[in-house]
Write a protein that holds these residues in place. Structure first.
Motif, PDB file in Angstrom:
ATOM      1  N   SER A 140       5.347  -1.920  -9.101  1.00 52.32           N
ATOM      2  CA  SER A 140       4.176  -2.209  -8.270  1.00 52.32           C
ATOM      3  C   SER A 140       3.450  -3.284  -9.005  1.00 52.32           C
ATOM      4  N   LEU A 141       4.127  -4.477  -7.766  1.00 50.23           N
ATOM      5  CA  LEU A 141       3.599  -5.738  -8.357  1.00 50.23           C
ATOM      6  C   LEU A 141       2.080  -5.775  -8.401  1.00 50.23           C
ATOM      7  N   ILE A 142       1.350  -4.677  -8.066  1.00 48.17           N
ATOM      8  CA  ILE A 142      -0.114  -4.746  -8.094  1.00 48.17           C
ATOM      9  C   ILE A 142      -0.584  -5.114  -9.488  1.00 48.17           C
ATOM     10  N   GLY A 143       0.161  -4.635 -10.492  1.00 50.03           N
ATOM     11  CA  GLY A 143      -0.209  -5.039 -11.845  1.00 50.03           C
ATOM     12  C   GLY A 143      -0.067  -6.527 -12.036  1.00 50.03           C
ATOM     13  N   LEU A 144       1.039  -7.082 -11.486  1.00 49.64           N
ATOM     14  CA  LEU A 144       1.249  -8.530 -11.599  1.00 49.64           C
ATOM     15  C   LEU A 144       0.154  -9.287 -10.875  1.00 49.64           C
ATOM     16  N   LEU A 145      -0.296  -8.700  -9.748  1.00 53.60           N
ATOM     17  CA  LEU A 145      -1.335  -9.365  -8.979  1.00 53.60           C
ATOM     18  C   LEU A 145      -2.697  -8.798  -9.311  1.00 53.60           C
ATOM     19  N   SER A 146      -3.065  -8.747 -10.575  1.00 53.85           N
ATOM     20  CA  SER A 146      -4.443  -8.460 -10.889  1.00 53.85           C
ATOM     21  C   SER A 146      -5.191  -9.724 -10.558  1.00 53.85           C
TER      22      SER A 146
ATOM     23  N   PHE B 114      16.364  -0.523  -4.340  1.00 54.66           N
ATOM     24  CA  PHE B 114      15.167   0.261  -4.616  1.00 54.66           C
ATOM     25  C   PHE B 114      15.434   1.682  -4.157  1.00 54.66           C
ATOM     26  N   ARG B 115      15.288   2.642  -5.081  1.00 58.61           N
ATOM     27  CA  ARG B 115      15.653   4.027  -4.808  1.00 58.61           C
ATOM     28  C   ARG B 115      14.441   4.951  -4.827  1.00 58.61           C
TER      29      ARG B 115
ATOM     30  N   LEU C  12       9.416  -2.933  -0.196  1.00 63.40           N
ATOM     31  CA  LEU C  12      10.328  -2.102  -0.974  1.00 63.40           C
ATOM     32  C   LEU C  12       9.866  -2.003  -2.424  1.00 63.40           C
ATOM     33  N   GLN C  13       9.423  -3.116  -2.969  1.00 62.83           N
ATOM     34  CA  GLN C  13       9.049  -3.161  -4.388  1.00 62.83           C
ATOM     35  C   GLN C  13       7.844  -2.280  -4.691  1.00 62.83           C
ATOM     36  N   HIS C  14       6.933  -2.150  -3.744  1.00 62.96           N
ATOM     37  CA  HIS C  14       5.704  -1.404  -3.986  1.00 62.96           C
ATOM     38  C   HIS C  14       5.718   0.002  -3.403  1.00 62.96           C
ATOM     39  N   SER C  15       6.808   0.371  -2.755  1.00 58.36           N
ATOM     40  CA  SER C  15       6.877   1.684  -2.133  1.00 58.36           C
ATOM     41  C   SER C  15       7.294   2.748  -3.135  1.00 58.36           C
TER      42      SER C  15
ATOM     43  N   VAL D 244       1.202  -5.551  -1.207  1.00 54.71           N
ATOM     44  CA  VAL D 244       1.102  -5.352  -2.657  1.00 54.71           C
ATOM     45  C   VAL D 244       0.569  -3.956  -2.975  1.00 54.71           C
ATOM     46  N   ASP D 245       0.891  -3.010  -2.114  1.00 49.25           N
ATOM     47  CA  ASP D 245       0.479  -1.622  -2.275  1.00 49.25           C
ATOM     48  C   ASP D 245       1.542  -0.774  -1.581  1.00 49.25           C
ATOM     49  N   ASP D 246       1.461   0.529  -1.738  1.00 50.68           N
ATOM     50  CA  ASP D 246       2.437   1.420  -1.103  1.00 50.68           C
ATOM     51  C   ASP D 246       2.144   1.497   0.392  1.00 50.68           C
ATOM     52  N   ILE D 247       3.076   1.040   1.217  1.00 49.61           N
ATOM     53  CA  ILE D 247       2.877   1.010   2.663  1.00 49.61           C
ATOM     54  C   ILE D 247       2.673   2.407   3.236  1.00 49.61           C
ATOM     55  N   ALA D 248       3.074   3.435   2.482  1.00 48.38           N
ATOM     56  CA  ALA D 248       2.876   4.813   2.938  1.00 48.38           C
ATOM     57  C   ALA D 248       1.398   5.139   3.106  1.00 48.38           C
ATOM     58  N   LYS D 249       0.546   4.464   2.356  1.00 50.34           N
ATOM     59  CA  LYS D 249      -0.898   4.694   2.484  1.00 50.34           C
ATOM     60  C   LYS D 249      -1.396   4.250   3.859  1.00 50.34           C
ATOM     61  N   LEU D 250      -0.890   3.130   4.343  1.00 51.24           N
ATOM     62  CA  LEU D 250      -1.271   2.673   5.677  1.00 51.24           C
ATOM     63  C   LEU D 250      -0.642   3.567   6.738  1.00 51.24           C
ATOM     64  N   TRP D 251       0.599   3.956   6.521  1.00 51.10           N
ATOM     65  CA  TRP D 251       1.307   4.838   7.460  1.00 51.10           C
ATOM     66  C   TRP D 251       0.551   6.151   7.651  1.00 51.10           C
ATOM     67  N   GLY D 252      -0.078   6.638   6.612  1.00 50.46           N
ATOM     68  CA  GLY D 252      -0.720   7.944   6.651  1.00 50.46           C
ATOM     69  C   GLY D 252      -2.097   7.969   7.281  1.00 50.46           C
ATOM     70  N   VAL D 253      -2.562   6.859   7.846  1.00 49.12           N
ATOM     71  CA  VAL D 253      -3.896   6.819   8.426  1.00 49.12           C
ATOM     72  C   VAL D 253      -4.011   7.826   9.577  1.00 49.12           C
TER      73      VAL D 253
END
Length: 350
Positions: free
Chosen positions: A8-14, A50-51, A86-89, A176-185
């Motif tokens: 979680s490229l979120i670290g890369l994208l500080s 990505f597993r 995939l990278q952030h999931s 740049v975040d886990d798409i599951a968070k948006l899915w769970g709205v």
């Protein structure tokens, strides 16, 4: 027609603030042996696998459905968007992609995606451009007039009926975040959930002809309409089908095409006419939009302050084109790490 793949490229994208209807059954076609490559399509590097982690479930209830359009001109953006998700999931194998293609090159597009993402769960559906071609009226930018730009209106009628909810995403973005968070709205009974922007001048999305007509102007009576960007939406497609939202949107397209010019911007305004003021608002972090600049010149724009989960190059300028021209905007370098284009060589320039 649907093309299947079973498999979680979120670290890369500080990020420093300064950067800142009717369902029509589809039939399956086995395309597992396609290995050809069209000379008209760019070549891409193969993405890593990505597993799922041990905490991820594997039942149908855990599937996250993502819908996107698929077009040769935007394929590079689509590849970057898929990689970013995939990278952030946390559970990338739970992502199921539904691609809508309007062209005859669907087999080549399938092959290109499959060779880049061998393990991707995906299906490709052929969107019939004739469903919308006669309903499109000219807008301020030619790209907005392409039939595939209207496919989101027909999404619920194109994908299988057993898909009840999808996240619809444009191809000019990265997550740049886990798409599951948006899915769970929690949709709270609404048919669409999206970031809502109530500070925007809503009246500008419609013409003086619209606002000067008493019958049209009272369209939003009883609602507090706000702008929302249709490039990032969680859609309850089950409710969309049952309540015939496609026909509701089409009815406004007919007014625009056959009677009066009531708006300027492609497929967005009829969505607003039907749904503005009646959607589930989600956090703005899920659509940092407008990074492509305005619809005329595509001038560079900075990021808005605040946390970011999704970067969206809506507007005229696309990051891959500006990077290739060696005239990128600063924000385009945030897209570059996800670019799988085989010939890409993008670096920060002093």
């Amino acid at each position: 027609m649907v093309f299947r793949s079973s498999t979680s490229l979120i670290g890369l994208l500080s990020l420093p603030i300064l950067l800142l209807p009717l369902f029509r059954p589809v039939s399956a076609i086995r395309l597992g042996l396609i290995h050809r490559h069209s000379p008209d399509l760019p070549l891409f590097r193969e993405a890593p696998a990505f597993r799922n982690g041990q905490e991820c479930g594997s039942t149908p209830d855990h599937v996250i459905n993502v819908a996107m359009t698929l077009d040769a001109n935007y394929l590079r953006g689509t590849m970057a968007a898929v990689l970013s998700m995939l990278q952030h999931s946390t559970c990338p194998e739970n992502l199921s992609f539904h691609f809508l293609s309007a062209n005859d090159d669907a087999p080549e597009l399938f092959s290109s995606i499959k060779s880049t993402f061998p393990y991707l769960n995906m299906k490709i559906y052929r969107f019939d451009s004739n469903r919308v071609r006669g309903k499109i009226s000219k807008s301020i930018r030619q790209a907005l007039d392409q039939p595939l730009n209207y496919a989101r209106i027909y999404l619920a009628d194109t994908i299988p009926e057993d898909v009840k909810r999808v996240i619809y995403l444009d191809s000019d973005l990265v997550v740049v975040d886990d798409i599951a968070k948006l899915w769970g709205v929690d949709m709270e009974g609404k048919v669409v959930a999206a970031p809502e922007y109530c500070h925007a001048n809503f009246t500008l999305y419609f013409t003086d002809t619209f606002w000067s007509d008493p019958a049209l102007a009272k369209t939003f009576k009883g609602r507090m309409p706000c702008y929302f960007n249709t490039g990032v939406m969680v859609m309850d497609v089950d409710t969309w089908r049952k309540e015939r939202y496609t026909e509701k949107v089409e009815s406004w397209m007919a007014v625009q095409k056959q009677q009066k010019r009531i708006y300027h911007l492609g497929s967005l305004p009829p969505f607003l006419l039907v749904l503005a003021g009646n959607i589930k608002a989600v956090d703005h972090r899920w659509n940092q939009h407008g990074l492509g600049g305005d619809n005329f010149e595509g001038k560079c724009r900075s990021l808005h302050p605040g946390p970011i989960s999704l970067l969206h190059w809506s507007g005229k300028g696309k990051p891959w084109l500006r990077l290739d021209s060696r005239k990128p905007c600063i924000v385009d370098h945030l897209w570059a790490p996800y670019d799988l284009y085989r010939s890409s060589r993008h670096y920060f320039e002093e």
